[in-house]
Design an enzyme around this catalytic site. Structure first.
Site, PDB file in Angstrom:
ATOM      1  N   GLU A   1       0.833  -1.196   0.000  1.00  0.00           N
ATOM      2  CA  GLU A   1       0.000   0.000   0.000  1.00  0.00           C
ATOM      3  C   GLU A   1       0.871   1.250   0.000  1.00  0.00           C
ATOM      4  O   GLU A   1       0.620   2.214  -0.748  1.00  0.00           O
ATOM      5  CB  GLU A   1      -0.920   0.005   1.218  1.00  0.00           C
ATOM      6  CG  GLU A   1      -1.822   1.235   1.282  1.00  0.00           C
ATOM      7  CD  GLU A   1      -2.525   1.388   2.610  1.00  0.00           C
ATOM      8  OE1 GLU A   1      -3.690   1.830   2.611  1.00  0.00           O
ATOM      9  OE2 GLU A   1      -1.911   1.086   3.660  1.00  0.00           O
TER      10      GLU A   1
ATOM     11  N   TRP B   1      -8.559  -1.437   0.012  1.00  0.00           N
ATOM     12  CA  TRP B   1      -9.237  -0.234  -0.459  1.00  0.00           C
ATOM     13  C   TRP B   1     -10.495  -0.545  -1.263  1.00  0.00           C
ATOM     14  O   TRP B   1     -11.138   0.360  -1.782  1.00  0.00           O
ATOM     15  CB  TRP B   1      -8.279   0.604  -1.314  1.00  0.00           C
ATOM     16  CG  TRP B   1      -7.388   1.491  -0.504  1.00  0.00           C
ATOM     17  CD1 TRP B   1      -6.112   1.221  -0.094  1.00  0.00           C
ATOM     18  CD2 TRP B   1      -7.704   2.787   0.010  1.00  0.00           C
ATOM     19  NE1 TRP B   1      -5.618   2.267   0.638  1.00  0.00           N
ATOM     20  CE2 TRP B   1      -6.568   3.245   0.723  1.00  0.00           C
ATOM     21  CE3 TRP B   1      -8.834   3.608  -0.061  1.00  0.00           C
ATOM     22  CZ2 TRP B   1      -6.540   4.488   1.353  1.00  0.00           C
ATOM     23  CZ3 TRP B   1      -8.792   4.847   0.573  1.00  0.00           C
ATOM     24  CH2 TRP B   1      -7.661   5.274   1.262  1.00  0.00           C
TER      25      TRP B   1
ATOM     26  N   TYR C   1      -4.343   9.935  -1.053  1.00  0.00           N
ATOM     27  CA  TYR C   1      -2.962  10.087  -0.607  1.00  0.00           C
ATOM     28  C   TYR C   1      -1.931  10.326  -1.708  1.00  0.00           C
ATOM     29  O   TYR C   1      -1.217  11.335  -1.693  1.00  0.00           O
ATOM     30  CB  TYR C   1      -2.536   8.857   0.201  1.00  0.00           C
ATOM     31  CG  TYR C   1      -3.297   8.656   1.472  1.00  0.00           C
ATOM     32  CD1 TYR C   1      -2.922   9.290   2.651  1.00  0.00           C
ATOM     33  CD2 TYR C   1      -4.404   7.804   1.509  1.00  0.00           C
ATOM     34  CE1 TYR C   1      -3.622   9.093   3.836  1.00  0.00           C
ATOM     35  CE2 TYR C   1      -5.114   7.603   2.683  1.00  0.00           C
ATOM     36  CZ  TYR C   1      -4.714   8.253   3.846  1.00  0.00           C
ATOM     37  OH  TYR C   1      -5.416   8.060   5.013  1.00  0.00           O
TER      38      TYR C   1
ATOM     39  N   CYS D   1      -6.413   9.906   6.668  1.00  0.00           N
ATOM     40  CA  CYS D   1      -6.375   9.672   8.108  1.00  0.00           C
ATOM     41  C   CYS D   1      -4.964   9.941   8.630  1.00  0.00           C
ATOM     42  O   CYS D   1      -4.774  10.743   9.526  1.00  0.00           O
ATOM     43  CB  CYS D   1      -6.805   8.244   8.420  1.00  0.00           C
ATOM     44  SG  CYS D   1      -8.524   7.896   8.009  1.00  0.00           S
TER      45      CYS D   1
ATOM     46  N   ARG E   1      -5.092  11.889  12.168  1.00  0.00           N
ATOM     47  CA  ARG E   1      -6.260  12.576  12.735  1.00  0.00           C
ATOM     48  C   ARG E   1      -7.305  11.589  13.237  1.00  0.00           C
ATOM     49  O   ARG E   1      -8.063  11.871  14.169  1.00  0.00           O
ATOM     50  CB  ARG E   1      -6.898  13.491  11.684  1.00  0.00           C
ATOM     51  CG  ARG E   1      -7.470  12.728  10.510  1.00  0.00           C
ATOM     52  CD  ARG E   1      -8.408  13.531   9.633  1.00  0.00           C
ATOM     53  NE  ARG E   1      -8.925  12.670   8.575  1.00  0.00           N
ATOM     54  CZ  ARG E   1     -10.038  11.940   8.671  1.00  0.00           C
ATOM     55  NH1 ARG E   1     -10.768  11.984   9.766  1.00  0.00           N
ATOM     56  NH2 ARG E   1     -10.428  11.173   7.672  1.00  0.00           N
ATOM     57  N   SER E   2      -7.382  10.424  12.599  1.00  0.00           N
ATOM     58  CA  SER E   2      -8.408   9.435  12.921  1.00  0.00           C
ATOM     59  C   SER E   2      -7.812   8.051  12.725  1.00  0.00           C
ATOM     60  O   SER E   2      -7.148   7.802  11.706  1.00  0.00           O
ATOM     61  CB  SER E   2      -9.627   9.618  11.996  1.00  0.00           C
ATOM     62  OG  SER E   2     -10.578   8.594  12.174  1.00  0.00           O
TER      63      SER E   2
ATOM     64  N   ASP F   1      -8.660   3.783  13.194  1.00  0.00           N
ATOM     65  CA  ASP F   1      -9.361   2.550  13.536  1.00  0.00           C
ATOM     66  C   ASP F   1      -8.324   1.708  14.284  1.00  0.00           C
ATOM     67  O   ASP F   1      -7.441   1.109  13.682  1.00  0.00           O
ATOM     68  CB  ASP F   1      -9.824   1.875  12.240  1.00  0.00           C
ATOM     69  CG  ASP F   1     -10.426   0.497  12.444  1.00  0.00           C
ATOM     70  OD1 ASP F   1     -10.278  -0.085  13.526  1.00  0.00           O
ATOM     71  OD2 ASP F   1     -11.031  -0.023  11.478  1.00  0.00           O
TER      72      ASP F   1
ATOM     73  N   ASN G   1      -0.760   1.224   9.710  1.00  0.00           N
ATOM     74  CA  ASN G   1      -0.136   2.547   9.692  1.00  0.00           C
ATOM     75  C   ASN G   1       1.270   2.507  10.279  1.00  0.00           C
ATOM     76  O   ASN G   1       2.179   3.168   9.769  1.00  0.00           O
ATOM     77  CB  ASN G   1      -0.997   3.548  10.447  1.00  0.00           C
ATOM     78  CG  ASN G   1      -2.381   3.701   9.850  1.00  0.00           C
ATOM     79  OD1 ASN G   1      -3.386   3.670  10.567  1.00  0.00           O
ATOM     80  ND2 ASN G   1      -2.472   3.839   8.539  1.00  0.00           N
TER      81      ASN G   1
ATOM     82  N   HIS H   1      -9.996   5.348  18.038  1.00  0.00           N
ATOM     83  CA  HIS H   1     -11.271   4.702  18.354  1.00  0.00           C
ATOM     84  C   HIS H   1     -11.307   3.214  18.026  1.00  0.00           C
ATOM     85  O   HIS H   1     -10.550   2.723  17.191  1.00  0.00           O
ATOM     86  CB  HIS H   1     -12.425   5.403  17.614  1.00  0.00           C
ATOM     87  CG  HIS H   1     -12.191   5.536  16.137  1.00  0.00           C
ATOM     88  ND1 HIS H   1     -11.634   6.669  15.571  1.00  0.00           N
ATOM     89  CD2 HIS H   1     -12.440   4.685  15.103  1.00  0.00           C
ATOM     90  CE1 HIS H   1     -11.557   6.513  14.262  1.00  0.00           C
ATOM     91  NE2 HIS H   1     -12.031   5.309  13.959  1.00  0.00           N
TER      92      HIS H   1
ATOM     93  N   TYR I   1     -14.331   0.598  16.801  1.00  0.00           N
ATOM     94  CA  TYR I   1     -15.721   0.449  16.379  1.00  0.00           C
ATOM     95  C   TYR I   1     -16.426  -0.508  17.344  1.00  0.00           C
ATOM     96  O   TYR I   1     -15.794  -1.411  17.922  1.00  0.00           O
ATOM     97  CB  TYR I   1     -15.801  -0.059  14.942  1.00  0.00           C
ATOM     98  CG  TYR I   1     -15.484   1.034  13.942  1.00  0.00           C
ATOM     99  CD1 TYR I   1     -16.452   1.969  13.584  1.00  0.00           C
ATOM    100  CD2 TYR I   1     -14.212   1.149  13.394  1.00  0.00           C
ATOM    101  CE1 TYR I   1     -16.152   2.997  12.703  1.00  0.00           C
ATOM    102  CE2 TYR I   1     -13.910   2.175  12.501  1.00  0.00           C
ATOM    103  CZ  TYR I   1     -14.886   3.093  12.163  1.00  0.00           C
ATOM    104  OH  TYR I   1     -14.603   4.108  11.299  1.00  0.00           O
TER     105      TYR I   1
END
Length: 298
Positions: A63, A85, A127, A179, A200-201, A203, A211, A241, A243
């Site tokens: 990726e 994706w 990106y 993200c 910023r966000s 999972d 990441n 966060h 889910y």
């Protein structure tokens, strides 16, 4: 010394125990905390590929290599067996055509039919577009990655070595706004390359692991291109966060003890940042616990 993976496990525990529960754009709902930081030392060759569950590190590196091409269509990813994706263009296709198509059949058409891929495999200016072809107000395209590599080589003491993807003018055209949005670099006086990634966000169950790997792989590539040694990877999370359909999986992961991080090395030095392939990455001594399955929220 405490295993660095406990930083991640501590985040899982914090979200489970004191996370703020609310609805989110996916409709699934999340439990989240705000403002976190973890640090990983890459100087000994180790990389933060989580061990409390199996992480498919090649997918994460592929990726990152795709981002570096500046590409925004999932066809090359699908052809390379990377499916992370697919969910967003598949949801768009189902919504706009009312077609009852499986993910496997959608991916097969993306891989085999160029015209179908051109229409339905496009993610918008995500990106890679922003990193390599940012459109300036002056009408020119800017290659942030090339500029970063040049500065690392020519002015490593600079405090302006960063790139980001939050292009306000194009957010509405993206399948998913970035993200992991800002990467900043720092070179020490003894030639170590540090990275600070602001996300910023995140999972936390599914995304963070990828990441960490992608950022570490990029740090190794940049260090090699600039004649530097890898230093520290600092990851900063904004909205961190879980889910609500991932809570049981997080609890399962917390029952597992970390094992030693693997090492990652580059087996050759390509001519430029654009010439890396997945075969250039060698990971050794990775012995994780079993994988943990969970659904992606779209």
């Amino acid at each position: 010394m405490r295993h660095p993976e406990y930083q991640y496990l501590d985040l899982l525990e914090q979200v489970l125990e004191r996370g703020d529960e609310r609805l989110d754009r996916t409709g699934v709902g999340t439990r989240s905390i705000f403002g976190t930081l973890v640090r990983f030392d890459l100087s000994d060759g180790s990389v933060p590929i989580l061990t409390t569950k199996r992480v498919y590190w090649k997918t994460a590196v592929k990726e990152m290599l795709w981002f570096l091409t500046g590409g925004t269509n999932i066809q090359p990813l699908v052809r390379d067996n990377v499916r992370i994706w697919t969910d967003w263009p598949l949801a768009t296709y189902r919504r706009e055509t009312d077609a009852d198509i499986s993910q496997a059949d959608f991916e097969r058409r993306i891989a085999e039919d160029d015209s179908f891929a051109a229409r339905w495999g496009e993610l918008g200016p995500v990106y890679g577009k922003q990193w390599r072809r940012w459109m300036g107000a002056d009408g020119r395209e800017y290659d942030q990655i090339a500029g970063l590599v040049d500065t690392l080589k020519t002015n490593p003491a600079s405090r302006r070595m960063l790139f980001h993807g939050w292009n306000v003018a194009e957010l509405g055209s993206m399948a998913l706004p970035p993200c992991h949005m800002v990467y900043q670099y720092h070179v020490t006086s003894d030639g170590r390359l540090n990275c600070l990634l602001f996300q910023r966000s995140v999972d936390l169950l599914l995304g963070a692991a990828f990441n960490f790997v992608g950022a570490a792989a990029l740090q190794l590539m940049l260090a090699q291109q600039a004649g530097l040694a890898p230093g520290e990877l600092v990851w900063v999370g904004g909205d961190v966060h879980l889910y609500l359909n991932h809570l049981d999986q997080a609890r399962e992961q917390l029952t597992r003890a970390p094992r030693p991080f693997p090492t990652m090395r580059l087996v050759r030095r390509p001519a430029s940042i654009d010439d890396y392939r997945i075969e250039d990455f060698e990971v050794s001594d990775y012995a994780p616990h079993a994988s943990i399955k969970a659904e992606v929220a779209v």
